[in-house]
Design a protein around this motif. Structure first.
Motif, PDB file in Angstrom:
ATOM      1  N   PRO A  76       0.830  -1.211   0.000  1.00  0.00           N
ATOM      2  CA  PRO A  76       0.000   0.000   0.000  1.00  0.00           C
ATOM      3  C   PRO A  76       0.859   1.253   0.000  1.00  0.00           C
ATOM      4  CG  PRO A  76       0.144  -0.889   2.212  1.00  0.00           C
ATOM      5  CD  PRO A  76       0.825  -1.886   1.305  1.00  0.00           C
ATOM      6  N   LEU A  77       0.258   2.356  -0.364  1.00  0.00           N
ATOM      7  CA  LEU A  77       0.937   3.641  -0.265  1.00  0.00           C
ATOM      8  C   LEU A  77       1.252   3.935   1.200  1.00  0.00           C
ATOM      9  CD1 LEU A  77      -1.359   5.655  -2.693  1.00  0.00           C
ATOM     10  CD2 LEU A  77       1.022   5.011  -3.132  1.00  0.00           C
ATOM     11  N   ASP A  78       2.405   4.518   1.449  1.00  0.00           N
ATOM     12  CA  ASP A  78       2.857   4.838   2.800  1.00  0.00           C
ATOM     13  C   ASP A  78       2.553   6.315   3.068  1.00  0.00           C
ATOM     14  OD1 ASP A  78       4.196   5.442   5.134  1.00  0.00           O
ATOM     15  OD2 ASP A  78       6.121   4.612   4.494  1.00  0.00           O
ATOM     16  N   ILE A  79       1.532   6.575   3.865  1.00  0.00           N
ATOM     17  CA  ILE A  79       1.134   7.951   4.130  1.00  0.00           C
ATOM     18  C   ILE A  79       2.243   8.722   4.839  1.00  0.00           C
ATOM     19  CG2 ILE A  79      -0.496   9.394   5.428  1.00  0.00           C
ATOM     20  CD1 ILE A  79      -2.642   7.296   4.868  1.00  0.00           C
ATOM     21  N   SER A  80       2.981   8.053   5.725  1.00  0.00           N
ATOM     22  CA  SER A  80       4.034   8.742   6.473  1.00  0.00           C
ATOM     23  C   SER A  80       5.186   9.174   5.575  1.00  0.00           C
ATOM     24  CB  SER A  80       4.561   7.856   7.605  1.00  0.00           C
ATOM     25  OG  SER A  80       5.255   6.732   7.097  1.00  0.00           O
ATOM     26  N   ALA A  81       5.415   8.440   4.479  1.00  0.00           N
ATOM     27  CA  ALA A  81       6.457   8.825   3.529  1.00  0.00           C
ATOM     28  C   ALA A  81       5.935   9.821   2.503  1.00  0.00           C
ATOM     29  CB  ALA A  81       6.996   7.583   2.817  1.00  0.00           C
ATOM     30  N   TRP A  82       4.637   9.828   2.337  1.00  0.00           N
ATOM     31  CA  TRP A  82       3.994  10.679   1.339  1.00  0.00           C
ATOM     32  C   TRP A  82       3.871  12.113   1.835  1.00  0.00           C
ATOM     33  CZ3 TRP A  82      -1.499   9.252  -0.884  1.00  0.00           C
ATOM     34  CH2 TRP A  82      -1.648   9.835  -2.147  1.00  0.00           C
ATOM     35  N   LEU A  83       3.465  12.242   3.093  1.00  0.00           N
ATOM     36  CA  LEU A  83       3.281  13.573   3.677  1.00  0.00           C
ATOM     37  C   LEU A  83       4.247  13.794   4.823  1.00  0.00           C
ATOM     38  CD1 LEU A  83      -0.094  12.672   3.083  1.00  0.00           C
ATOM     39  CD2 LEU A  83      -0.063  15.132   3.416  1.00  0.00           C
ATOM     40  N   PRO A  84       4.770  15.016   4.974  1.00  0.00           N
ATOM     41  CA  PRO A  84       5.664  15.301   6.097  1.00  0.00           C
ATOM     42  C   PRO A  84       4.887  15.446   7.396  1.00  0.00           C
ATOM     43  CG  PRO A  84       5.211  17.301   4.882  1.00  0.00           C
ATOM     44  CD  PRO A  84       4.541  16.189   4.113  1.00  0.00           C
ATOM     45  N   GLN A  85       5.608  15.453   8.489  1.00  0.00           N
ATOM     46  CA  GLN A  85       5.014  15.712   9.797  1.00  0.00           C
ATOM     47  C   GLN A  85       5.058  17.211  10.059  1.00  0.00           C
ATOM     48  OE1 GLN A  85       2.856  14.497  12.011  1.00  0.00           O
ATOM     49  NE2 GLN A  85       4.155  12.865  12.833  1.00  0.00           N
ATOM     50  N   ARG A  86       3.958  17.754  10.504  1.00  0.00           N
ATOM     51  CA  ARG A  86       3.934  19.179  10.827  1.00  0.00           C
ATOM     52  C   ARG A  86       4.933  19.449  11.958  1.00  0.00           C
ATOM     53  NH1 ARG A  86      -0.284  22.951   9.883  1.00  0.00           N
ATOM     54  NH2 ARG A  86      -0.009  24.853  11.087  1.00  0.00           N
ATOM     55  N   GLU A 128       6.939  26.735   6.608  1.00  0.00           N
ATOM     56  CA  GLU A 128       6.811  27.089   5.204  1.00  0.00           C
ATOM     57  C   GLU A 128       7.152  25.888   4.318  1.00  0.00           C
ATOM     58  OE1 GLU A 128       8.001  31.830   5.670  1.00  0.00           O
ATOM     59  OE2 GLU A 128       9.514  30.345   5.091  1.00  0.00           O
ATOM     60  N   GLU A 129       8.206  25.171   4.695  1.00  0.00           N
ATOM     61  CA  GLU A 129       8.592  23.977   3.945  1.00  0.00           C
ATOM     62  C   GLU A 129       7.483  22.918   4.005  1.00  0.00           C
ATOM     63  OE1 GLU A 129      12.114  20.550   4.009  1.00  0.00           O
ATOM     64  OE2 GLU A 129      12.275  22.350   5.264  1.00  0.00           O
ATOM     65  N   TYR A 130       6.877  22.788   5.179  1.00  0.00           N
ATOM     66  CA  TYR A 130       5.781  21.833   5.365  1.00  0.00           C
ATOM     67  C   TYR A 130       4.625  22.154   4.416  1.00  0.00           C
ATOM     68  CZ  TYR A 130       1.614  19.814   7.592  1.00  0.00           C
ATOM     69  OH  TYR A 130       0.430  19.165   7.835  1.00  0.00           O
ATOM     70  N   HIS A 131       4.235  23.412   4.349  1.00  0.00           N
ATOM     71  CA  HIS A 131       3.122  23.806   3.482  1.00  0.00           C
ATOM     72  C   HIS A 131       3.455  23.605   2.009  1.00  0.00           C
ATOM     73  CE1 HIS A 131       0.321  25.133   6.483  1.00  0.00           C
ATOM     74  NE2 HIS A 131       1.179  25.985   7.018  1.00  0.00           N
ATOM     75  N   ARG A 132       4.700  23.811   1.635  1.00  0.00           N
ATOM     76  CA  ARG A 132       5.099  23.543   0.246  1.00  0.00           C
ATOM     77  C   ARG A 132       4.965  22.061  -0.072  1.00  0.00           C
ATOM     78  NH1 ARG A 132       9.262  27.342   1.394  1.00  0.00           N
ATOM     79  NH2 ARG A 132      10.744  25.657   1.802  1.00  0.00           N
ATOM     80  N   ALA A 133       5.380  21.228   0.870  1.00  0.00           N
ATOM     81  CA  ALA A 133       5.296  19.791   0.651  1.00  0.00           C
ATOM     82  C   ALA A 133       3.845  19.322   0.569  1.00  0.00           C
ATOM     83  CB  ALA A 133       6.025  19.053   1.778  1.00  0.00           C
ATOM     84  N   VAL A 134       2.998  19.861   1.432  1.00  0.00           N
ATOM     85  CA  VAL A 134       1.576  19.503   1.408  1.00  0.00           C
ATOM     86  C   VAL A 134       0.949  19.913   0.080  1.00  0.00           C
ATOM     87  CG1 VAL A 134      -0.683  20.001   2.426  1.00  0.00           C
ATOM     88  CG2 VAL A 134       1.266  19.485   3.908  1.00  0.00           C
ATOM     89  N   HIS A 148      -5.420  13.732   8.059  1.00  0.00           N
ATOM     90  CA  HIS A 148      -6.235  14.943   8.065  1.00  0.00           C
ATOM     91  C   HIS A 148      -5.899  15.829   6.861  1.00  0.00           C
ATOM     92  CE1 HIS A 148      -6.635  14.598  12.742  1.00  0.00           C
ATOM     93  NE2 HIS A 148      -7.277  13.643  12.098  1.00  0.00           N
ATOM     94  N   GLU A 149      -4.623  15.936   6.528  1.00  0.00           N
ATOM     95  CA  GLU A 149      -4.229  16.758   5.381  1.00  0.00           C
ATOM     96  C   GLU A 149      -4.793  16.178   4.079  1.00  0.00           C
ATOM     97  OE1 GLU A 149      -3.092  19.609   5.256  1.00  0.00           O
ATOM     98  OE2 GLU A 149      -1.806  19.999   6.994  1.00  0.00           O
ATOM     99  N   ILE A 150      -4.822  14.850   3.974  1.00  0.00           N
ATOM    100  CA  ILE A 150      -5.402  14.222   2.787  1.00  0.00           C
ATOM    101  C   ILE A 150      -6.891  14.534   2.699  1.00  0.00           C
ATOM    102  CG2 ILE A 150      -5.991  11.991   1.745  1.00  0.00           C
ATOM    103  CD1 ILE A 150      -3.314  10.923   2.801  1.00  0.00           C
ATOM    104  N   ILE A 151      -7.579  14.403   3.840  1.00  0.00           N
ATOM    105  CA  ILE A 151      -9.009  14.710   3.878  1.00  0.00           C
ATOM    106  C   ILE A 151      -9.255  16.165   3.487  1.00  0.00           C
ATOM    107  CG2 ILE A 151     -11.012  14.920   5.396  1.00  0.00           C
ATOM    108  CD1 ILE A 151      -9.774  12.585   7.049  1.00  0.00           C
ATOM    109  N   LEU A 152      -8.461  17.068   4.035  1.00  0.00           N
ATOM    110  CA  LEU A 152      -8.616  18.492   3.732  1.00  0.00           C
ATOM    111  C   LEU A 152      -8.386  18.774   2.258  1.00  0.00           C
ATOM    112  CD1 LEU A 152      -6.847  19.987   6.878  1.00  0.00           C
ATOM    113  CD2 LEU A 152      -9.269  20.233   6.313  1.00  0.00           C
ATOM    114  N   ALA A 153      -7.452  18.053   1.646  1.00  0.00           N
ATOM    115  CA  ALA A 153      -7.177  18.247   0.222  1.00  0.00           C
ATOM    116  C   ALA A 153      -8.386  17.841  -0.619  1.00  0.00           C
ATOM    117  CB  ALA A 153      -5.950  17.450  -0.194  1.00  0.00           C
TER     118      ALA A 153
END
Length: 278
Positions: A88-98, A111-117, A149-154
């Motif tokens: 399966p896709l790895d959510i922890s590798a896909w999105l950074p930790q805030r 700022e880097e976090y928001h760019r990655a998201v 949560h970030e995926i849901i928000l997207a």
């Protein structure tokens, strides 16, 4: 086989156990339509069905009867024993930790976090809908998972359907923009695991010997609070099924609602369904 220009669904599963029918039911409808389905888990580990969900002889304590038919048990065992859920896709590798506010150079990291998201949000544009599968496992690794949560928000910002079942509805209550901290289901109608169906004892999780009494939180209360004065939690206790569509959300109460949940996701995608069950 997926059809040309088929819809694509992202399905999120817990690594601590999903309830078999709550995946089998929606997949039945997705596969019939030839949808492409990608699976994701919090850390990329393979998800497995909870053993009681593969046992038609298991008596659900709140209902006092079996909630798994011989056919669904067979389908769950076949799916769990197949390679379909491998890799399966790895959510922890896909999105950074805030970052923590106490981290050095916090502002630059944020700022880097928001760019990655934002980059991940572009990748999520390939999907037409999101499904979060229930069971006891989501209590552990999905409910307060900020990456999820970030995926849901997207999906929410893109105006795309967001479906969730049973305890998989919990992340919808906690998915919030950090500016106003208001749940995205505020003002909406949703269903989810109602208080009458909660265990009093024996809530278990895969990958651990830990078995607790009742679930650590009553989801109904969380949903009642999160929907606010202009929304509503609809439990439909005493009715055989409870699926609520209040676009973009499609929520299913529990196991018996799984096939109907998948059916309504298809109707939202294919027929423009925007309201059902209320």
């Amino acid at each position: 086989m997926a059809r040309k220009n088929a819809k694509r669904i992202l399905v999120v599963l817990s690594e601590y156990g999903y309830w078999g029918e709550e995946l089998v039911g929606p997949l039945h409808h997705f596969d019939q339509r030839g949808y492409e389905v990608d699976f994701a888990t919090p850390t990329g580990k393979r998800a497995h069905a909870l053993p009681p969900s593969m046992d038609p002889g298991y008596i659900d304590p709140p209902l006092g009867r079996s909630v798994t038919s011989e056919e669904v048990a067979r389908l769950t065992r076949e799916l769990d024993g197949s390679d379909r859920l491998d890799d399966p896709l790895d959510i922890s590798a896909w999105l950074p930790q805030r970052p923590y506010t106490s981290d050095d150079d916090y502002l630059r990291r944020l700022e880097e976090y928001h760019r990655a998201v934002a980059l991940v949000e572009q990748e999520l544009d390939a999907y037409d809908a999101l499904l979060i599968v229930g069971g006891s496992g989501p209590i552990v690794d999905l409910g307060n998972n900020e990456r999820l949560h970030e995926i849901i928000l997207a999906f929410h910002r893109a105006g795309k359907p967001i479906a969730a079942e049973c305890y998989g509805v919990t992340p919808l209550a906690f998915a919030r923009d950090w500016e106003d901290r208001e749940s995205i289901i505020r003002g909406k109608r949703v269903t989810g695991h109602c208080k009458e169906y909660d265990y009093k004892d024996g809530t278990g999780f895969l990958g651990t010997d830990f078995v607790m009494g009742p679930p650590p939180y009553p989801l109904e209360y969380i949903l009642r609070d999160a929907t606010g004065p202009d929304g509503r939690y609809i439990g439909n206790f005493g009715k055989e099924t409870s699926v609520i569509v209040d676009f973009p959300f499609i929520t299913g109460r529990s196991t018996p609602d799984s096939y109907l949940t998948g059916e309504k996701v298809v109707e939202v995608l294919e027929d423009g369904l925007r309201r059902f069950g209320w």
